[in-house]
Design an enzyme around this catalytic site. Structure first.
Site, PDB file in Angstrom:
ATOM      1  N   ASP A 486      -2.822   2.674  -2.447  1.00  0.00           N
ATOM      2  CA  ASP A 486      -1.547   3.371  -2.602  1.00  0.00           C
ATOM      3  C   ASP A 486      -0.416   2.450  -3.031  1.00  0.00           C
ATOM      4  OD1 ASP A 486      -1.886   6.086  -2.053  1.00  0.00           O
ATOM      5  OD2 ASP A 486      -1.973   5.739   0.101  1.00  0.00           O
TER       6      ASP A 486
HETATM    7  C1  BGC Z   1       0.956   1.912   3.112  1.00  0.00           C
HETATM    8  C2  BGC Z   1      -0.366   2.489   2.660  1.00  0.00           C
HETATM    9  C3  BGC Z   1      -0.317   3.971   2.738  1.00  0.00           C
HETATM   10  C4  BGC Z   1       0.900   4.523   2.010  1.00  0.00           C
HETATM   11  C5  BGC Z   1       1.016   6.011   2.053  1.00  0.00           C
HETATM   12  C6  BGC Z   1       2.105   2.560   2.377  1.00  0.00           C
HETATM   13  O1  BGC Z   1       3.319   2.104   2.882  1.00  0.00           O
HETATM   14  O2  BGC Z   1       0.958   0.527   2.896  1.00  0.00           O
HETATM   15  O3  BGC Z   1      -1.414   1.955   3.422  1.00  0.00           O
HETATM   16  O4  BGC Z   1      -1.473   4.491   2.175  1.00  0.00           O
HETATM   17  O5  BGC Z   1       2.072   3.947   2.529  1.00  0.00           O
HETATM   18  O6  BGC Z   1       1.410   6.505   3.251  1.00  0.00           O
HETATM   19  C1  NOJ Z   2      -3.904   4.327   3.820  1.00  0.00           C
HETATM   20  C2  NOJ Z   2      -3.976   5.665   3.160  1.00  0.00           C
HETATM   21  O1  NOJ Z   2      -4.095   6.680   4.125  1.00  0.00           O
HETATM   22  C3  NOJ Z   2      -5.141   5.728   2.190  1.00  0.00           C
HETATM   23  O2  NOJ Z   2      -5.139   6.959   1.535  1.00  0.00           O
HETATM   24  C4  NOJ Z   2      -5.073   4.590   1.224  1.00  0.00           C
HETATM   25  O3  NOJ Z   2      -6.217   4.654   0.403  1.00  0.00           O
HETATM   26  C5  NOJ Z   2      -5.005   3.257   1.928  1.00  0.00           C
HETATM   27  N1  NOJ Z   2      -3.917   3.253   2.864  1.00  0.00           N
HETATM   28  C6  NOJ Z   2      -4.831   2.091   0.984  1.00  0.00           C
HETATM   29  O4  NOJ Z   2      -3.587   2.059   0.402  1.00  0.00           O
END
Ligand code: BGC
Ligand code: NOJ
Length: 813
Positions: A486
């Site tokens: 993400d």
């Molecule tokens: C986090 C991710 C997460 C994303 C969406 C980001 O701040 O680092 O792990 O998937 O937010 O919620």
């Molecule tokens: C947490 C999110 O819930 C997931 O969808 C994502 O793939 C990982 N973080 C990596 O960013």
């Protein structure tokens, strides 16, 4: 250092010290009514949706830590001393404190001054309520005269509004108290037809106004009424409604008494909300029998027994006995249990997820199925259909949806170009488990639009085609807002403080490409082809295969860096995850996923990629996301470079993706490496380093700080993470090799060389397979006998004669 121990026989983790490094959590409920409970009784409850139907208040990120909970107080009416058997909220010194977190229940208690007390908290199956059974025993040689108190603070339903809109909310709170039961009915007078209640088996007093209970400027640690030994029977009007009960405990030496409290949620038919009709009084006829039933301790005990049986059966679908205790304990108990929690919550409500930030994630929930589908396939089916109904007509997806409304949540954004493929993987996991092909014919809406129904199979086709119509300059898939990572936001270019990386996009995104999505496309495309083939759609199947072959060629030409797979191309067409980069030269995702997908098995690329991962990314605490970590903020990379080195996506050990490498290693036949990686992040195997790891030793955390962080080895964000499903899937299906396939149950272990073998029981499509694997040589070739007869290949045939138990013996050589 440890803060407790595993009691595997009872399927419990026993915490023996209340001030664990962080609150160590358990979940109550596994259907519609849920609660989070910490080892000192902190936490909250909600019905279906942690944001929209929050029953009780919790104060996230507060000091002291972990405030708001299911609090019990005992007061010695002679000495006037009071304490909490669960330590919080009074934090009074205690003897013999223990918290037993078990399957769907927690028992928290202690002794103090000769008074033993513990409370068992759980949610009965099929009910929208939780039971607290408080048991108090007098171990003194003299009579004890005690008062007991139990309290919760009501949330005014929408947790987001509850925490922000005080000018309204201080005026709306309403309760009723009838026959000693406290009913919380804020907004019931207008558009709500639901209320909450808090009941007690032997009430002698109550409070419902927070200030009356606590006293001015006091906290939960020292309520004025508890100190004085008498509640004030207050009725809340506005402000902050609470539920507090008082009970009398007169106990002779050795005497034990049990008090039951019931906290619940109830809905009335809209036309039958009030009793008498036309009044403003809640119609309680519909709920009273339920309350009466569970205030009875015998009924409560029976409900606990039902819950125990439920978990025995659910976990009984797969049980294993290997030479490694950490593997056994996680697979047989805790990892499977965590998969239930991730299935139910996705990423919405934990100690780290506030329940208001996110609903159910599209990619998250699809991946969660990998570790859940074998436990309750019917619920997996329902989830798949819900997820697919939020898919957009383009084949793309809302990234999240609210569990209560089942509608896509636009606030969180969309356009994550990996999303659609996870639906294919989720559906295929269901098909492999159940053989229920009818799901593909289910009519499912797009974007929840009535009239847009198409068979689920068409949704899968649109998922596949979504990528084909979004290819970039090299022929690789465009990344969109981001892919699995993400935080790799290649079209974002955000220079405004506080702007959300998840919703801001500045570029039209016609250049930045993802090698990870290319690998995912190949994997999902092959799965879709296999599905089409099983349905007799040969032409379609060959089209899917044709497209995956083309993508493979593109990966070989533009996705390979010489020793490992590239990660992506940025908006300027420059490589990411290449030896030519200054930072972020090598990433786990593209390497792990391509190896898992079997890409490069024949030409040595997969082996080379796994070697490179081992050399550059693996640490003693797990495998980091990338190296070198980004040391500064890169406008063109986005959130990944917003984290200090070693945390989260910036070179943290993201436990979710470690299993991709484990599976990759099994595909190369490397059982030792696969199990070694598995053990590095296995929470049970990390129990001894609890003061470093800090999170619960019985569940996975999303992240362990990487080697670039000063806190290398410290875990964060436990419970709600794709780590649960992927680790379960890696150990069970690829290392132990007991794998579901469209053809049946496949047995192909790739286990460590020094394991003499293992035994397992698997219930699969209504047949119980008793499996024994014996190692006779160093390799991974397997010869199977089924009920004493040798078979060809490694798929165990379904017994033709309707036998319900089958014995499978496998010799590894
Ligand atoms: C986090 C991710 C997460 C994303 C969406 C980001 O701040 O680092 O792990 O998937 O937010 O919620
Ligand atoms: C947490 C999110 O819930 C997931 O969808 C994502 O793939 C990982 N973080 C990596 O960013």
């Amino acid at each position: 250092m440890k803060f407790g121990y595993f009691d595997d026989k009872k399927r419990e983790y026993v915490i023996t010290q209340p001030d664990t490094p962080l609150p160590w959590i358990n979940y109550l409920g596994c259907e519609a009514y849920f609660g989070i409970i910490s080892n000192t009784a902190g936490g909250y409850s909600f019905y279906r949706d942690a944001r929209l139907r929050r029953l009780t208040r919790y104060r996230y990120n507060n000091v002291p830590l972990d405030f708001g909970g299911r609090y019990v107080y005992l007061r010695d009416n002679e000495s006037k001393e009071f304490w909490s058997p669960s330590w919080q909220p009074t934090r009074h010194d205690l003897e013999d404190y223990t918290c037993r977190h078990g399957m769907g229940y927690s028992v928290i208690g202690s002794s103090y001054d000769g008074i033993e007390a513990h409370t068992r908290y759980f949610v009965p199956l099929g009910e929208n309520l939780e039971i607290w059974q408080l048991t108090v025993t007098n171990r003194r040689e003299t009579k004890a005269t005690l008062s007991g108190f139990a309290s919760i603070e009501f949330c005014l339903w929408d947790a987001q509004d509850d925490a922000t809109n005080f000018q309204r909310n201080f005026n709306t709170g309403q309760v009723e108290v009838e026959d000693g039961v406290i009913y919380h009915k804020t907004e019931y007078r207008e558009r709500r037809n639901h209320f909450a209640y808090f009941a007690c088996s032997e009430p002698v007093g109550f409070d419902t106004q927070r200030e009356a209970f606590l006293g001015r400027y006091r906290g939960w640690d020292k309520p004025e009424t508890v100190e004085a030994g008498a509640l004030s029977n207050s009725i809340a009007h506005g402000w902050s409604p609470i539920g507090a009960h008082q009970v009398s405990l007169e106990l002779g030496p050795g005497e034990t008494k049990q008090i039951v409290f019931v906290l619940g949620y109830h809905e009335n038919p809209v036309e039958d909300k009030f009793d008498p009709a036309g009044s403003q009084t809640i119609n309680k006829k519909t709920v009273k029998p339920t309350i009466a039933k569970y205030l009875n301790g015998v009924e409560a005990d029976a409900a606990v027994e039902k819950l125990r049986l439920y978990w025995e059966q659910t976990l009984g679908v797969f049980q294993v006995n290997t030479p490694d205790i950490h593997t056994n304990r996680m697979v047989n108990i805790w990892n499977a249990y965590q998969c239930m929690a991730t299935f139910n919550m996705s990423r919405s409500a934990s100690f780290y997820e506030s329940g208001i930030g996110r609903g159910l994630g599209f990619r998250d929930s699809n991946q969660d199925l990998l570790g859940f589908v074998h436990m309750v396939p019917s619920r997996a089916r329902e989830r798949i259909l819900d997820l697919a109904a939020t898919q957009l007509p383009t084949g793309g997806a809302y990234h999240q949806y609210q569990p209560l409304t089942k509608r896509g949540n636009n606030d969180i954004g969309g356009g994550f170009n990996d999303d659609p493929h996870w639906l294919i993987i989720g559906v295929n996991a269901y098909l492999k488990e159940t053989g229920d092909w009818s799901i593909l014919d289910e009519p499912v809406q797009y974007d929840n639009e009535p009239g847009s129904e198409q068979p689920l199979y068409e949704h899968l086709q649109r998922s596949f085609n979504y990528t084909l119509s979004r290819l970039g300059p090299h022929g690789l898939p465009l990344i969109g807002r981001a892919d699995w990572n993400d935080c790799l936001n290649l079209n974002c270019f955000s220079d405004t403080p506080g702007q959300s990386f998840q919703t801001t996009t500045n570029k039209d995104g016609k250049v930045a490409e993802s090698v990870f999505i290319a690998g995912l496309f190949v994997y999902a495309g092959r799965e879709l082809a296999a599905i089409a083939k099983m349905r007799g759609l040969e032409t379609e199947a060959s089209r899917y295969i044709g497209e995956t072959e083309k993508m493979l060629a593109v990966i070989n030409e533009h996705g390979w860096d010489g020793e490992w797979f590239l990660r992506a191309y940025d908006d300027f067409g420059r490589k990411i995850g290449s030896k030519d980069c200054e930072e972020g030269k090598i990433f786990i995702e593209s390497n792990g996923f391509c190896a898992l997908a079997g890409i490069g098995l024949e030409d040595g690329k997969a082996a080379s990629a796994m070697d490179a991962v081992g050399k550059h990314l693996a640490t003693k605490h797990g495998i980091v996301v990338q190296q070198p970590a980004y040391s500064k903020y890169y406008l063109e990379l986005g959130e990944i470079s917003s984290y200090p080195p070693g945390y989260k996506e910036n070179a943290g050990i993201f436990c979710h993706v470690n299993p991709w490498v484990m599976i990759g290693e099994t595909r190369l036949g490397h059982g030792d490496a696969a199990h070694d990686y598995y053990s590095r992040i296995n929470p049970s195997a990390r129990e001894e380093i609890g003061d470093l790891h800090r999170c619960e030793p019985y569940v996975y955390a999303q992240m362990i700080a990487g080697k670039d962080a000063p806190t290398f080895g410290e875990a964060k964000n436990s419970w709600l993470t794709g780590t649960a499903a992927w680790n379960y899937y890696a150990i069970v299906q690829w290392i132990l090799g007991i794998r579901t396939s469209l053809d049946g149950l496949e047995i192909a272990p790739v286990i460590p060389k020094n394991w003499p073998g293992f035994t397992a029981t698997r219930r699969f499509r209504d047949v119980v397979y008793e499996i024994a694997i014996e190692r006779r040589g160093d390799g991974n070739s397997i010869a199977l006998t089924v009920d004493g007869e040798a078979i060809e290949g490694n798929v165990v045939p379904t017994p033709a004669d309707g036998r319900k138990t089958v014995t499978v013996k496998g010799i590894l050589s």
